[in-house]
Design an enzyme around this catalytic site. Structure first.
Site, PDB file in Angstrom:
ATOM      1  N   HIS A  79       0.879  -1.167   0.000  1.00  0.00           N
ATOM      2  CA  HIS A  79       0.000   0.000   0.000  1.00  0.00           C
ATOM      3  C   HIS A  79       0.921   1.223   0.000  1.00  0.00           C
ATOM      4  CE1 HIS A  79      -2.699   3.039   1.673  1.00  0.00           C
ATOM      5  NE2 HIS A  79      -3.674   2.294   1.223  1.00  0.00           N
ATOM      6  N   LEU A  81       1.051   3.692   1.743  1.00  0.00           N
ATOM      7  CA  LEU A  81       1.401   4.177   3.084  1.00  0.00           C
ATOM      8  C   LEU A  81       2.215   3.163   3.883  1.00  0.00           C
ATOM      9  CD1 LEU A  81      -2.061   5.655   4.150  1.00  0.00           C
ATOM     10  CD2 LEU A  81      -0.021   6.966   3.584  1.00  0.00           C
ATOM     11  N   SER A  82       2.533   2.022   3.270  1.00  0.00           N
ATOM     12  CA  SER A  82       3.092   0.899   4.023  1.00  0.00           C
ATOM     13  C   SER A  82       4.505   1.134   4.559  1.00  0.00           C
ATOM     14  CB  SER A  82       3.098  -0.343   3.120  1.00  0.00           C
ATOM     15  OG  SER A  82       3.854  -1.372   3.712  1.00  0.00           O
ATOM     16  N   ASN A  83       4.636   0.938   5.864  1.00  0.00           N
ATOM     17  CA  ASN A  83       5.959   0.995   6.492  1.00  0.00           C
ATOM     18  C   ASN A  83       6.742  -0.273   6.179  1.00  0.00           C
ATOM     19  OD1 ASN A  83       5.639   3.487   8.012  1.00  0.00           O
ATOM     20  ND2 ASN A  83       4.028   2.367   9.078  1.00  0.00           N
ATOM     21  N   ALA A  85       6.646  -1.954   3.399  1.00  0.00           N
ATOM     22  CA  ALA A  85       7.222  -1.837   2.049  1.00  0.00           C
ATOM     23  C   ALA A  85       8.529  -1.043   2.102  1.00  0.00           C
ATOM     24  CB  ALA A  85       6.224  -1.148   1.129  1.00  0.00           C
TER      25      ALA A  85
END
Ligand SMILES: Cc1ncc(COP(=O)(O)O)c(C=O)c1O
Length: 374
Positions: A79, A81-83, A85
């Site tokens: 996503h 906003l993914s931390n 990733a």
């Protein structure tokens, strides 16, 4: 039990990526502001790996497995906003592994800011899709195989490894508490999955008696994510999911320990309208912790968990003579993706010394006068 646990964990493939142990810091000014319990923050936002966070611990074990298998590419659903990733992209960059992030197309969060900006910066290949299913990742893996690559798709087993990473964090915390001579009453964190599962399992094996309270960042979504569901409300479904992760991790580590759904305290009371929706309480919590301890929380995960902790203290559910450890799981790049909303809600305005408008008027008048003279 501690030595057995350390030995079991040491048998798993692992590549060191995080700065461990993370500090356990006293927060006297925050405690005082809340008129309440002794509060310590376990700073997993300081793990390193592109701004830190809970996924640094997880990727130590995943990368160990990836290297053992000999994969050269990782594929993961993500996503903007993914931390996770971001930290995966950083770990992969450090180890020379390619990353493909198959991201949900989200009109609101597609701005190249915060984590999404960092994913690009770290060299991840980002593919946006309108649909979010396993087939696309499989097709991509097949294409990469044909080109001579060895891809690894992140899946459920990796969440079990993430759980073990937090069993290891429980071990680390155990030593730090022992050194301080502390027996906390609560461990509070933002989680809806493996972070809390690992801490519960670790605490049980190490016979730690603190209550572990997880505040998750989503109201629903477990059905959509294709995870197992049981009948009942969301809390029950999440408790089932977390206990299953803990039990799978216990099995993998060779411990005959069972975590039941009753061992899991996980709530969604502070989510607000949904995942990523900024709440007033979370803004207040972020500001309070920043101004009392100089520690930055984020508006999606840790700010909401801290809002939960503050509410529990104010309502007397946690009393002034108790001790709380708050696990800071990271996520701070979201402060920048949410910059506009946070500035508006917190009412920050930049002031300039003197009256700039008057000064400008004077300059313009003077300039006009000079031009007229000429
Ligand atoms: C900053 C932060 N905190 C907490 C969590 C919760 O992790 P989990 O639900 O996997 O335990 C996440 C998950 O991505 C996160 O990014």
């Amino acid at each position: 039990m501690k030595a057995e646990l350390q030995e079991a964990i040491s048998k798993l493939p692992r590549i060191r990526l995080a700065n461990l142990p993370t500090p356990l810091e006293e927060c006297p000014r925050l405690s005082k502001a809340l008129g309440g319990p002794r509060i310590l923050i376990k700073r997993d936002d300081l793990t390193g790996l592109a701004f830190g966070g809970n996924k640094a611990r997880k990727y130590e074990f995943i990368m160990g497995r990836v290297k053992e298998i000999g994969a050269d590419t990782i594929i993961h659903s993500t996503h903007p906003l993914s931390n996770e990733a971001r930290q995966l992209s950083a770990a992969a960059a450090k180890l020379g592994i390619s990353v493909y992030l198959v991201s949900l197309w989200d009109m609101k969060s597609r701005r190249v800011q915060g984590n999404l900006f960092l994913d690009y910066l770290l060299g991840a290949n980002i593919i946006f899709s309108n649909w979010f299913h396993r087939n696309f990742k499989k097709e991509l893996a097949e294409t990469l195989c044909k080109k001579g690559h060895k891809p690894y798709i992140i899946g459920h087993y990796d969440d079990v490894l993430g759980t073990i990473a937090y069993v290891n964090c429980a071990l680390e915390l155990h030593d730090q508490l022992e050194e301080l001579g502390l027996t906390p009453d609560y461990l509070v964190l933002a989680s809806g999955g493996s972070t809390q599962a690992g801490l519960i399992l670790g605490a049980k094996i190490l016979q730690q008696n603190y209550k572990i309270i997880g505040f998750r960042p989503v109201k629903t979504g477990y059905q959509k994510m294709g995870l197992k569901m049981i009948k009942g409300d969301d809390d029950a479904a999440v408790a089932f999911h977390i206990s299953e992760l803990a039990n799978e991790a216990a099995k993998l580590l060779g411990f005959n320990v069972t975590i039941s759904t009753k061992d899991v305290l996980n709530y969604d009371n502070y989510v607000g309208k949904g995942y990523g929706a900024v709440t007033k309480e979370c803004c207040e919590a972020i500001e309070l912790v920043a101004r009392t301890e100089g520690v930055l929380l984020d508006p999606i995960y840790t700010g909401k968990a801290m809002a939960g902790l503050i509410d529990y203290i104010r309502k007397g559910r946690i009393s002034a003579d108790e001790t709380v450890v708050f696990l800071h799981t990271g996520g701070t790049p979201a402060l920048f993706s949410y910059n506009k909303e946070l500035v508006r809600r917190l009412g920050y305005k930049s002031k300039v010394l003197g009256d700039l408008k008057l000064k400008l008027k004077g300059w313009v008048k003077g300039l006009k006068g000079r031009i007229e003279k000429k």
